[in-house]
Design a protein around this motif. Structure first.
Motif, PDB file in Angstrom:
ATOM      1  N   GLN A  81      -5.348   3.889 -12.591  1.00  0.00           N
ATOM      2  CA  GLN A  81      -5.895   3.216 -13.770  1.00  0.00           C
ATOM      3  C   GLN A  81      -6.565   1.899 -13.374  1.00  0.00           C
ATOM      4  OE1 GLN A  81      -2.275   3.154 -16.091  1.00  0.00           O
ATOM      5  NE2 GLN A  81      -2.929   4.879 -17.350  1.00  0.00           N
ATOM      6  N   ILE A  82      -6.032   1.253 -12.363  1.00  0.00           N
ATOM      7  CA  ILE A  82      -6.744   0.175 -11.673  1.00  0.00           C
ATOM      8  C   ILE A  82      -7.365   0.837 -10.454  1.00  0.00           C
ATOM      9  CG2 ILE A  82      -6.528  -2.022 -10.433  1.00  0.00           C
ATOM     10  CD1 ILE A  82      -4.119  -2.633 -12.286  1.00  0.00           C
ATOM     11  N   ALA A  83      -8.687   1.013 -10.499  1.00  0.00           N
ATOM     12  CA  ALA A  83      -9.352   1.927  -9.562  1.00  0.00           C
ATOM     13  C   ALA A  83      -9.417   1.412  -8.134  1.00  0.00           C
ATOM     14  CB  ALA A  83     -10.768   2.232 -10.062  1.00  0.00           C
ATOM     15  N   GLU A  84      -9.464   0.083  -7.956  1.00  0.00           N
ATOM     16  CA  GLU A  84      -9.659  -0.485  -6.621  1.00  0.00           C
ATOM     17  C   GLU A  84      -8.543  -1.446  -6.269  1.00  0.00           C
ATOM     18  OE1 GLU A  84     -13.503  -2.233  -6.861  1.00  0.00           O
ATOM     19  OE2 GLU A  84     -14.564  -0.314  -6.759  1.00  0.00           O
ATOM     20  N   ALA A  85      -8.380  -1.679  -4.979  1.00  0.00           N
ATOM     21  CA  ALA A  85      -7.333  -2.575  -4.492  1.00  0.00           C
ATOM     22  C   ALA A  85      -7.528  -3.992  -5.027  1.00  0.00           C
ATOM     23  CB  ALA A  85      -7.335  -2.588  -2.968  1.00  0.00           C
ATOM     24  N   LYS A  86      -6.425  -4.673  -5.286  1.00  0.00           N
ATOM     25  CA  LYS A  86      -6.435  -6.065  -5.735  1.00  0.00           C
ATOM     26  C   LYS A  86      -5.484  -6.872  -4.857  1.00  0.00           C
ATOM     27  CE  LYS A  86      -8.877  -5.108  -9.515  1.00  0.00           C
ATOM     28  NZ  LYS A  86     -10.266  -5.588  -9.705  1.00  0.00           N
ATOM     29  N   PRO A  87      -5.830  -8.132  -4.563  1.00  0.00           N
ATOM     30  CA  PRO A  87      -4.899  -8.951  -3.775  1.00  0.00           C
ATOM     31  C   PRO A  87      -3.678  -9.339  -4.605  1.00  0.00           C
ATOM     32  CG  PRO A  87      -6.762 -10.286  -4.529  1.00  0.00           C
ATOM     33  CD  PRO A  87      -7.066  -8.864  -4.909  1.00  0.00           C
ATOM     34  N   ASP A  88      -2.611  -9.732  -3.912  1.00  0.00           N
ATOM     35  CA  ASP A  88      -1.396 -10.149  -4.623  1.00  0.00           C
ATOM     36  C   ASP A  88      -1.680 -11.253  -5.629  1.00  0.00           C
ATOM     37  OD1 ASP A  88       0.042  -8.309  -3.170  1.00  0.00           O
ATOM     38  OD2 ASP A  88       1.135  -9.781  -1.959  1.00  0.00           O
ATOM     39  N   SER A  89      -2.606 -12.157  -5.281  1.00  0.00           N
ATOM     40  CA  SER A  89      -2.921 -13.279  -6.176  1.00  0.00           C
ATOM     41  C   SER A  89      -3.465 -12.801  -7.516  1.00  0.00           C
ATOM     42  CB  SER A  89      -3.931 -14.217  -5.516  1.00  0.00           C
ATOM     43  OG  SER A  89      -5.132 -13.517  -5.190  1.00  0.00           O
ATOM     44  N   TRP A  90      -4.184 -11.675  -7.512  1.00  0.00           N
ATOM     45  CA  TRP A  90      -4.731 -11.130  -8.767  1.00  0.00           C
ATOM     46  C   TRP A  90      -3.604 -10.695  -9.688  1.00  0.00           C
ATOM     47  CZ3 TRP A  90      -4.327  -6.369 -11.195  1.00  0.00           C
ATOM     48  CH2 TRP A  90      -5.232  -6.113 -12.237  1.00  0.00           C
ATOM     49  N   LYS A 132      -2.488   3.378  -2.299  1.00  0.00           N
ATOM     50  CA  LYS A 132      -2.068   2.168  -1.605  1.00  0.00           C
ATOM     51  C   LYS A 132      -3.232   1.639  -0.786  1.00  0.00           C
ATOM     52  CE  LYS A 132       1.519   4.320  -0.015  1.00  0.00           C
ATOM     53  NZ  LYS A 132       1.445   5.578  -0.779  1.00  0.00           N
ATOM     54  N   GLY A 133      -3.170   0.361  -0.438  1.00  0.00           N
ATOM     55  CA  GLY A 133      -4.243  -0.233   0.347  1.00  0.00           C
ATOM     56  C   GLY A 133      -5.579  -0.106  -0.350  1.00  0.00           C
ATOM     57  N   GLU A 134      -6.592   0.327   0.385  1.00  0.00           N
ATOM     58  CA  GLU A 134      -7.952   0.442  -0.140  1.00  0.00           C
ATOM     59  C   GLU A 134      -8.257   1.818  -0.719  1.00  0.00           C
ATOM     60  OE1 GLU A 134     -10.072  -2.146  -0.317  1.00  0.00           O
ATOM     61  OE2 GLU A 134      -8.525  -3.429   0.573  1.00  0.00           O
ATOM     62  N   GLN A 135      -7.269   2.663  -0.883  1.00  0.00           N
ATOM     63  CA  GLN A 135      -7.491   4.007  -1.366  1.00  0.00           C
ATOM     64  C   GLN A 135      -8.101   4.015  -2.769  1.00  0.00           C
ATOM     65  OE1 GLN A 135      -3.603   5.888  -0.944  1.00  0.00           O
ATOM     66  NE2 GLN A 135      -4.255   6.923   0.938  1.00  0.00           N
ATOM     67  N   ILE A 136      -8.981   4.995  -2.983  1.00  0.00           N
ATOM     68  CA  ILE A 136      -9.573   5.219  -4.304  1.00  0.00           C
ATOM     69  C   ILE A 136      -9.581   6.709  -4.593  1.00  0.00           C
ATOM     70  CG2 ILE A 136     -11.025   3.145  -4.265  1.00  0.00           C
ATOM     71  CD1 ILE A 136     -13.394   4.931  -3.476  1.00  0.00           C
ATOM     72  N   VAL A 137      -9.755   7.047  -5.854  1.00  0.00           N
ATOM     73  CA  VAL A 137      -9.863   8.447  -6.249  1.00  0.00           C
ATOM     74  C   VAL A 137     -11.328   8.777  -6.442  1.00  0.00           C
ATOM     75  CG1 VAL A 137      -9.205  10.204  -7.938  1.00  0.00           C
ATOM     76  CG2 VAL A 137      -7.614   8.351  -7.375  1.00  0.00           C
ATOM     77  N   VAL A 138     -11.810   9.745  -5.689  1.00  0.00           N
ATOM     78  CA  VAL A 138     -13.196  10.193  -5.788  1.00  0.00           C
ATOM     79  C   VAL A 138     -13.200  11.683  -6.117  1.00  0.00           C
ATOM     80  CG1 VAL A 138     -15.425  10.449  -4.619  1.00  0.00           C
ATOM     81  CG2 VAL A 138     -13.982   8.467  -4.126  1.00  0.00           C
ATOM     82  N   GLY A 139     -13.781  12.038  -7.242  1.00  0.00           N
ATOM     83  CA  GLY A 139     -13.742  13.441  -7.647  1.00  0.00           C
ATOM     84  C   GLY A 139     -12.308  13.878  -7.861  1.00  0.00           C
ATOM     85  N   ASN A 140     -11.902  14.903  -7.099  1.00  0.00           N
ATOM     86  CA  ASN A 140     -10.537  15.411  -7.225  1.00  0.00           C
ATOM     87  C   ASN A 140      -9.661  15.066  -6.033  1.00  0.00           C
ATOM     88  OD1 ASN A 140     -10.825  16.688  -9.769  1.00  0.00           O
ATOM     89  ND2 ASN A 140     -11.959  18.355  -8.777  1.00  0.00           N
ATOM     90  N   GLU A 141     -10.049  14.019  -5.297  1.00  0.00           N
ATOM     91  CA  GLU A 141      -9.226  13.695  -4.116  1.00  0.00           C
ATOM     92  C   GLU A 141      -9.100  12.198  -3.906  1.00  0.00           C
ATOM     93  OE1 GLU A 141     -11.274  15.636  -0.914  1.00  0.00           O
ATOM     94  OE2 GLU A 141     -12.653  13.965  -0.633  1.00  0.00           O
ATOM     95  N   VAL A 142      -8.064  11.845  -3.177  1.00  0.00           N
ATOM     96  CA  VAL A 142      -7.815  10.451  -2.797  1.00  0.00           C
ATOM     97  C   VAL A 142      -8.500  10.193  -1.464  1.00  0.00           C
ATOM     98  CG1 VAL A 142      -6.054   8.773  -2.131  1.00  0.00           C
ATOM     99  CG2 VAL A 142      -5.620  10.366  -4.020  1.00  0.00           C
ATOM    100  N   GLN A 143      -9.272   9.131  -1.415  1.00  0.00           N
ATOM    101  CA  GLN A 143      -9.987   8.781  -0.184  1.00  0.00           C
ATOM    102  C   GLN A 143      -9.541   7.401   0.293  1.00  0.00           C
ATOM    103  OE1 GLN A 143     -14.229   9.146  -0.615  1.00  0.00           O
ATOM    104  NE2 GLN A 143     -14.148  11.337  -1.062  1.00  0.00           N
ATOM    105  N   GLY A 144      -9.568   7.237   1.610  1.00  0.00           N
ATOM    106  CA  GLY A 144      -9.246   5.938   2.190  1.00  0.00           C
ATOM    107  C   GLY A 144      -7.901   5.934   2.883  1.00  0.00           C
TER     108      GLY A 144
END
Length: 455
Positions: free
Chosen positions: A363-372, A443-455
């Motif tokens: 639901q949060i699509a991209e990685a965020k730093p702890d400060s965020w 986790k980390g920089e992973q994102i969901v693209v189409g039907n798979e997790v990338q990164g």
């Protein structure tokens, strides 16, 4: 109206040892929304015990059809505030779904939810569940007991459907947590696909809380996660079996919050304090003297204008017990907690847990730093308002100094591994390290693209 009430309240309370002092209210007529669940209790109690009136507040409580209608009502100003899913103020503030700056100066409760499966699924699970010396299922029950059942459904080409109450609900995240801890993938969200079913072993969908038992009985879903009294209702109706409470999933986990817009708080600071004072008093009343008032609370909640379920169903959990299979009633004294353990204090670490789950499932699509995570938590959860209200109550003799975390930095001590079903500890000050520790999820920089997790 303020002057009339002031005279009445003063006459009624000055004779006692303590009384609420009136703040100079910017607005004294308020409408609050709620969903028909037992954890709306602080609102009902504040109304029925006169705590709102003590503060000079004329409050109307109004049941809402579903969580979206409730949120829209607060954002649009039709409601001044509401009993909310903890994820709703956070999601709205970061722009997931409807965008609006919602804050919470008061947490409604701890625990209070359960996961229920149909009788048929329960019978299929039972061979996979260890038993105790009396031959009863050994709790907590892991989703590893469900995994072979799901696999069997898959082999027959049948999707395994389960219900939760809203995409940013505690129930969604708790059900996902339980499934993932048992090795089942509950699916991901992406900006293009908000079903939450990408790559899922179990398909989760939204069902409003009061409709959960009927939907289960109809066979549309095979199980659900919901608040009370809708797990116990399944037991009373003989249609399902609760397999785990969220207290067993994560001991004393945060549940609902009271939400208002930032604009409302800015324009009505004294009114906001008065509301929080009344809600704190209600929470104290609900838990004081070892839950001595819970019987009266059950009677209040059973009324049709509040939860509207049979008193016996509500009492099954509200009075410190929980019934799993019919006749298998066990002591769970902390199933509903409204004040003890600093339940009403809006901890930043609670907010951050919800944000980690939003990130975990996409639901949060991209990685965020702890400060965020820290910044968002502090923009939504407002312990400073809570403590100001608490200080007023203490000064008025209506609350005890020792009952509030005056020196807190807004973060709870890390939750130990022993208190969480998968044995993974949680530290709100290290959200990304926590996400890395979870075996299923982004986790980390992973994102969901189409039907798979990338990164």
């Amino acid at each position: 109206m303020k002057k009339m009430l002031l005279g009445l309240t003063t006459a009624l309370t000055l004779s006692g040892p303590a009384f609420a002092e009136m703040l100079d209210l910017e607005k004294d007529e308020l409408k609050f929304g709620f969903i028909k669940l037992t954890d709306m209790a602080p609102l009902a109690v504040a109304y029925e015990q006169g705590f709102f009136l003590d503060e000079g507040l004329f409050v109307t409580l109004e049941a809402q059809a579903n969580w979206k209608v409730l949120l829209d009502g607060v954002i649009g100003g039709q409601l001044d505030g509401a009993h909310m899913l903890a994820g709703q103020p956070l999601a709205a503030t970061i722009g997931y779904g409807t965008e609006a700056h919602i804050i919470t100066p008061f947490s409604m409760d701890l625990n209070g939810n359960g996961i229920t499966v149909s009788n048929e699924v329960w019978e299929e699970m039972k061979p996979n569940i260890p038993t105790d010396a009396e031959g009863k299922p050994q709790h907590p029950i892991s989703a590893t007991a469900l995994a072979p059942v799901v696999e069997n459904y898959k082999s027959q080409g049948k999707p395994f459907n389960m219900g939760m109450v809203f995409p940013v609900s505690t129930h969604n995240y708790e059900l996902r947590y339980w499934l993932a801890a048992g090795g089942l993938n509950p699916g991901y969200y992406s900006p293009e696909n908000i079903t939450g079913q990408i790559g899922a072993d179990v398909l989760l969908s939204v069902t409003p809380p009061p409709q959960m038992p009927a939907t289960l009985e109809a066979g549309t879903i095979y199980g659900y996660c919901v608040g009370e009294p809708w797990n116990q209702q399944a037991v009373f109706k003989g249609i399902g079996v609760p397999v785990i409470t969220d207290y067993e999933l994560w001991k004393n986990n945060p549940e609902k919050v009271f939400g208002i817009t930032q604009d409302f708080a800015d324009q009505n600071p004294n009114t906001t304090l008065a509301v929080v004072k009344a809600l704190i008093r209600a929470a104290i009343w609900l838990d004081e003297n070892d839950n001595a008032n819970r019987g009266e609370a059950v009677e209040i909640l059973s009324r049709p204008e509040y939860v509207g379920a049979d008193p016996e169903v509500i009492a099954n959990s509200m009075t410190g017990t929980f019934e799993y299979e019919k006749g298998d009633k066990r002591e769970v004294p902390d199933f509903n907690v409204f004040f003890r353990y600093n339940a009403t204090y809006p901890y930043y670490s609670d907010a951050i847990w919800y944000l980690t789950q939003m990130r975990r499932w996409g639901q949060i699509a991209e990685a965020k730093p702890d400060s965020w995570f820290d910044e968002v938590a502090k923009s939504v959860y407002k312990p400073e308002i809570y403590l100001e209200a608490a200080r007023l109550l203490v000064d008025e003799g209506l609350a005890n100094e020792a009952d509030f975390p005056w020196d807190s930095d807004g973060y709870k001590a890390p939750t130990p591994a022993a208190d969480i079903i998968d044995g993974i500890p949680y530290d709100g000050k290290a959200p990304n390290a926590y996400l890395e520790s979870l075996p299923i999820g982004l986790k980390g920089e992973q994102i969901v693209v189409g039907n798979e997790v990338q990164g």
